[in-house]
Scaffold this motif. Structure first.
Motif, PDB file in Angstrom:
ATOM      1  N   THR A 286       0.845  -1.184   0.000  1.00 57.83           N
ATOM      2  CA  THR A 286       0.000   0.000   0.000  1.00 57.83           C
ATOM      3  C   THR A 286       0.885   1.240   0.000  1.00 57.83           C
ATOM      4  O   THR A 286       2.091   1.155   0.247  1.00 57.83           O
ATOM      5  CB  THR A 286      -0.976   0.033   1.201  1.00 57.83           C
ATOM      6  OG1 THR A 286      -1.977   1.032   0.974  1.00 57.83           O
ATOM      7  CG2 THR A 286      -0.259   0.343   2.508  1.00 57.83           C
ATOM      8  N   VAL A 293      -0.235   4.604  -5.972  1.00 55.25           N
ATOM      9  CA  VAL A 293      -0.944   3.340  -6.125  1.00 55.25           C
ATOM     10  C   VAL A 293      -1.361   3.157  -7.579  1.00 55.25           C
ATOM     11  O   VAL A 293      -1.194   2.074  -8.159  1.00 55.25           O
ATOM     12  CB  VAL A 293      -2.173   3.294  -5.194  1.00 55.25           C
ATOM     13  CG1 VAL A 293      -2.973   2.011  -5.428  1.00 55.25           C
ATOM     14  CG2 VAL A 293      -1.746   3.384  -3.728  1.00 55.25           C
ATOM     15  N   ARG A 297      -0.501   0.192 -10.153  1.00 54.08           N
ATOM     16  CA  ARG A 297      -1.683  -0.607 -10.486  1.00 54.08           C
ATOM     17  C   ARG A 297      -2.002  -0.545 -11.975  1.00 54.08           C
ATOM     18  O   ARG A 297      -2.543  -1.492 -12.536  1.00 54.08           O
ATOM     19  CB  ARG A 297      -2.871  -0.086  -9.668  1.00 54.08           C
ATOM     20  CG  ARG A 297      -4.180  -0.801  -9.906  1.00 54.08           C
ATOM     21  CD  ARG A 297      -5.226  -0.335  -8.903  1.00 54.08           C
ATOM     22  NE  ARG A 297      -5.365  -1.299  -7.825  1.00 54.08           N
ATOM     23  CZ  ARG A 297      -6.056  -1.081  -6.716  1.00 54.08           C
ATOM     24  NH1 ARG A 297      -6.648   0.083  -6.512  1.00 54.08           N
ATOM     25  NH2 ARG A 297      -6.149  -2.015  -5.794  1.00 54.08           N
ATOM     26  N   GLN A 298      -1.652   0.563 -12.631  1.00 60.31           N
ATOM     27  CA  GLN A 298      -2.042   0.726 -14.037  1.00 60.31           C
ATOM     28  C   GLN A 298      -0.894   1.093 -14.954  1.00 60.31           C
ATOM     29  O   GLN A 298      -0.617   0.379 -15.914  1.00 60.31           O
ATOM     30  CB  GLN A 298      -3.142   1.787 -14.152  1.00 60.31           C
ATOM     31  CG  GLN A 298      -3.514   2.136 -15.593  1.00 60.31           C
ATOM     32  CD  GLN A 298      -4.650   3.128 -15.677  1.00 60.31           C
ATOM     33  OE1 GLN A 298      -5.802   2.785 -15.411  1.00 60.31           O
ATOM     34  NE2 GLN A 298      -4.343   4.367 -16.038  1.00 60.31           N
ATOM     35  N   ARG A 314       1.058  -5.244  -9.391  1.00 54.40           N
ATOM     36  CA  ARG A 314      -0.272  -4.743  -9.749  1.00 54.40           C
ATOM     37  C   ARG A 314      -1.361  -5.508  -9.009  1.00 54.40           C
ATOM     38  O   ARG A 314      -2.334  -4.924  -8.533  1.00 54.40           O
ATOM     39  CB  ARG A 314      -0.478  -4.884 -11.264  1.00 54.40           C
ATOM     40  CG  ARG A 314      -1.853  -4.431 -11.747  1.00 54.40           C
ATOM     41  CD  ARG A 314      -2.144  -4.895 -13.172  1.00 54.40           C
ATOM     42  NE  ARG A 314      -2.180  -6.344 -13.270  1.00 54.40           N
ATOM     43  CZ  ARG A 314      -3.212  -7.084 -12.894  1.00 54.40           C
ATOM     44  NH1 ARG A 314      -4.305  -6.517 -12.394  1.00 54.40           N
ATOM     45  NH2 ARG A 314      -3.162  -8.405 -13.001  1.00 54.40           N
ATOM     46  N   ILE A 317      -1.256  -4.550  -4.871  1.00 54.02           N
ATOM     47  CA  ILE A 317      -1.232  -3.207  -4.306  1.00 54.02           C
ATOM     48  C   ILE A 317      -2.650  -2.702  -4.073  1.00 54.02           C
ATOM     49  O   ILE A 317      -3.563  -2.952  -4.872  1.00 54.02           O
ATOM     50  CB  ILE A 317      -0.431  -2.230  -5.188  1.00 54.02           C
ATOM     51  CG1 ILE A 317      -0.140  -0.930  -4.426  1.00 54.02           C
ATOM     52  CG2 ILE A 317      -1.118  -1.939  -6.518  1.00 54.02           C
ATOM     53  CD1 ILE A 317       0.942  -0.075  -5.061  1.00 54.02           C
ATOM     54  N   PHE A 318      -2.840  -1.997  -2.941  1.00 52.06           N
ATOM     55  CA  PHE A 318      -4.151  -1.523  -2.534  1.00 52.06           C
ATOM     56  C   PHE A 318      -4.076  -0.070  -2.085  1.00 52.06           C
ATOM     57  O   PHE A 318      -3.073   0.368  -1.515  1.00 52.06           O
ATOM     58  CB  PHE A 318      -4.685  -2.349  -1.340  1.00 52.06           C
ATOM     59  CG  PHE A 318      -4.936  -3.791  -1.622  1.00 52.06           C
ATOM     60  CD1 PHE A 318      -6.214  -4.237  -1.950  1.00 52.06           C
ATOM     61  CD2 PHE A 318      -3.906  -4.721  -1.535  1.00 52.06           C
ATOM     62  CE1 PHE A 318      -6.455  -5.588  -2.193  1.00 52.06           C
ATOM     63  CE2 PHE A 318      -4.135  -6.071  -1.779  1.00 52.06           C
ATOM     64  CZ  PHE A 318      -5.414  -6.501  -2.108  1.00 52.06           C
ATOM     65  N   ASP A 319      -5.162   0.648  -2.316  1.00 48.30           N
ATOM     66  CA  ASP A 319      -5.377   1.928  -1.649  1.00 48.30           C
ATOM     67  C   ASP A 319      -5.589   1.635  -0.165  1.00 48.30           C
ATOM     68  O   ASP A 319      -6.219   0.628   0.187  1.00 48.30           O
ATOM     69  CB  ASP A 319      -6.609   2.605  -2.253  1.00 48.30           C
ATOM     70  CG  ASP A 319      -7.064   3.819  -1.467  1.00 48.30           C
ATOM     71  OD1 ASP A 319      -6.556   4.911  -1.749  1.00 48.30           O
ATOM     72  OD2 ASP A 319      -7.913   3.651  -0.561  1.00 48.30           O
ATOM     73  N   GLN A 355      -9.317   4.322 -10.257  1.00 45.33           N
ATOM     74  CA  GLN A 355      -8.933   2.960  -9.919  1.00 45.33           C
ATOM     75  C   GLN A 355     -10.147   2.035  -9.805  1.00 45.33           C
ATOM     76  O   GLN A 355      -9.997   0.820  -9.632  1.00 45.33           O
ATOM     77  CB  GLN A 355      -8.140   2.940  -8.611  1.00 45.33           C
ATOM     78  CG  GLN A 355      -6.792   3.628  -8.714  1.00 45.33           C
ATOM     79  CD  GLN A 355      -6.049   3.640  -7.392  1.00 45.33           C
ATOM     80  OE1 GLN A 355      -5.998   2.641  -6.685  1.00 45.33           O
ATOM     81  NE2 GLN A 355      -5.466   4.783  -7.047  1.00 45.33           N
TER      82      GLN A 355
END
Length: 449
Positions: A286, A293, A297-298, A314, A317-319, A355
């Motif tokens: 995180t 993030v 992630r993207q 990817r 991973i988290f908010d 997201q």
């Protein structure tokens, strides 16, 4: 007259979920200037015929004004040299792609406006068309390391508070003298947290493993170490093990805005092995900044689709609030709140909204008794350097005006945004003396820890 792409038969809009294609930035065609201009013409012509995104950033009004002021009121009469004016106004928030455009893939027209703007920025950067001031401003790691030396931090902060000295900074860094800039701190977040013991207890829940490796981020490390401490305290209060990554480099988002893809690759070569190793060892990831993030992630998986490390990160991973709400769904969130927060004007930043995780921050804060969340989903106008640069500050404040007006109407006890830069930009617009509070800091306050 050139054939309009809109004249070709096609289905209107699309009902399928958007999909993103990898960015072919290593191909020769990506860097071909004529091919880029042809694609800009194709996509701009589609945008001109649609105009659905006019209320987002200033890139679309700029494009439509160029078309409307041309002799034919069509794109064929707009000088190709003016295309750069549109590109300059795009700060890659991604909202047009994720929330507005009906022609994104899998639609046959295959419109990806943000990544087309990124391609144009990348070509301009390689041609040396980016100012030295803008290059310096996006070198967040170097600036942070220098400015966080104790005596230097005090000097930098004093300079930033002085209207006279800010004029000198304007000449060196291209920062508008009225823009709110962050303070620098010593010790940094990594220094504050490096000696803390790691709780090895972990209870999986849903997609979370209960063990988090924290990507502190440049901004978190140098500009808001207290917020990073708050995040660690909140996670541990909820039975989540937290540790720092052994080392980290900037995520690369500031350089993405600049179009410096080679620098992003260098950063990724530092970050991805460390992050992927943590994932293989059973840790989730995180970060306290939505842009960071989003980057992992993207953007990085799309820039390096062949990288197994990028794909592993990817998926893991988290908010922060996304992570906590997964725990809540499993009955593992601590809901013993001790302090009400009153009324909170909460701004959902663009890089979190795109997201597609839902309003997790607002949902969690709404669980706190005696707390009223006034949610605002509209661009703050900040977006990294756009909100502080001399060339764009005034326009950034104009974009922020509807959000600022809404915050004033709410008369909230707290102004908050998951993006600390957006939050401060908005608080600055409301009252020059007022500051925003990060949602994770509000949550720690509610816990009374």
């Amino acid at each position: 007259m050139n054939e309009s792409f809109r004249d070709r038969p096609s289905a209107e809009g699309g009902l399928q979920a958007p999909t993103r294609h990898p960015l072919p930035w290593r191909s020769a065609e990506f860097w071909d200037r004529d091919a880029l201009e042809a694609e800009l013409y194709r996509v701009f012509d589609i945008c001109h015929g649609c105009r659905r995104c006019v209320s987002l950033c200033h890139a679309f009004p700029t494009l439509f004004d160029l078309v409307d002021a041309s002799p034919t009121m069509e794109l064929d009469a707009v000088a190709k040299s003016d295309y750069a004016k549109v590109v300059e106004q795009c700060y890659l928030c991604d909202l047009c792609y994720q929330t507005k455009c009906p022609y994104v893939p899998p639609h046959e027209w295959n419109v990806d406006f943000p990544h087309l703007m990124l391609r144009a920025k990348a070509q301009a950067f390689r041609r040396g068309e980016v100012s030295a001031q803008h290059r310096r401003l996006t070198d967040t790691t170097r600036i942070g390391r220098l400015a966080s030396i104790p005596v230097v931090a005090e000097t930098v902060n004093a300079i930033n508070r002085s209207p006279t000295m800010r004029k000198a900074v304007r000449a060196i860094m291209g920062v508008h003298p009225d823009a709110r800039v962050p303070e620098y701190h010593h010790p940094t977040a990594r220094r504050r947290l490096r000696k803390q013991a790691v709780d090895v207890h972990a209870q999986p829940a849903g997609p979370t493993r209960g063990r988090v490796a924290l990507f502190v981020t440049c901004y978190g490390n140098h500009n808001m170490p207290q917020v990073v401490e708050d995040l660690v305290a909140v996670f541990r209060h909820n039975g989540i093990s937290v540790r720092l990554l052994e080392r980290e480099q900037c995520c690369g988002m500031p350089k993405l805005e600049l179009g410096d893809l080679d620098c992003i690759e260098r950063y990724a070569q530092t970050n991805l092995p460390v992050l992927a190793q943590a994932v293989r060892e059973g840790w989730d990831i995180t970060a306290p900044i939505p842009s960071c993030v989003l980057m992992f992630r993207q953007e990085i998986p799309l820039l390096f689709p062949e990288s197994s490390d990028a794909q592993a990160v990817r998926a893991a991973i988290f908010d922060p609030f996304e992570y906590l709400m997964h725990r809540h769904k499993a009955g593992l969130l601590n809901t013993e709140f001790k302090q009400p927060l009153g009324k909170v004007a909460y701004h959902a930043p663009c890089h979190q909204r795109v997201q597609n995780i839902g309003p997790k921050t607002r949902e969690l804060l709404s669980l706190i008794p005696g707390t009223q969340i006034e949610g605002i989903e509209r661009c703050s106008g900040h977006d990294g350097t756009y909100g502080v640069r001399d060339a764009t500050y005034e326009r950034a404040m104009k974009i922020a005006r509807p959000v600022v007006s809404r915050i004033r109407q709410v008369q909230a006890d707290h102004i908050s945004s998951d993006c600390p830069m957006a939050g401060e930009h908005l608080a600055h617009g409301v009252d020059r003396a007022r500051h925003a509070v990060h949602p994770i800091s509000l949550l720690r306050r509610a816990y009374g820890i």
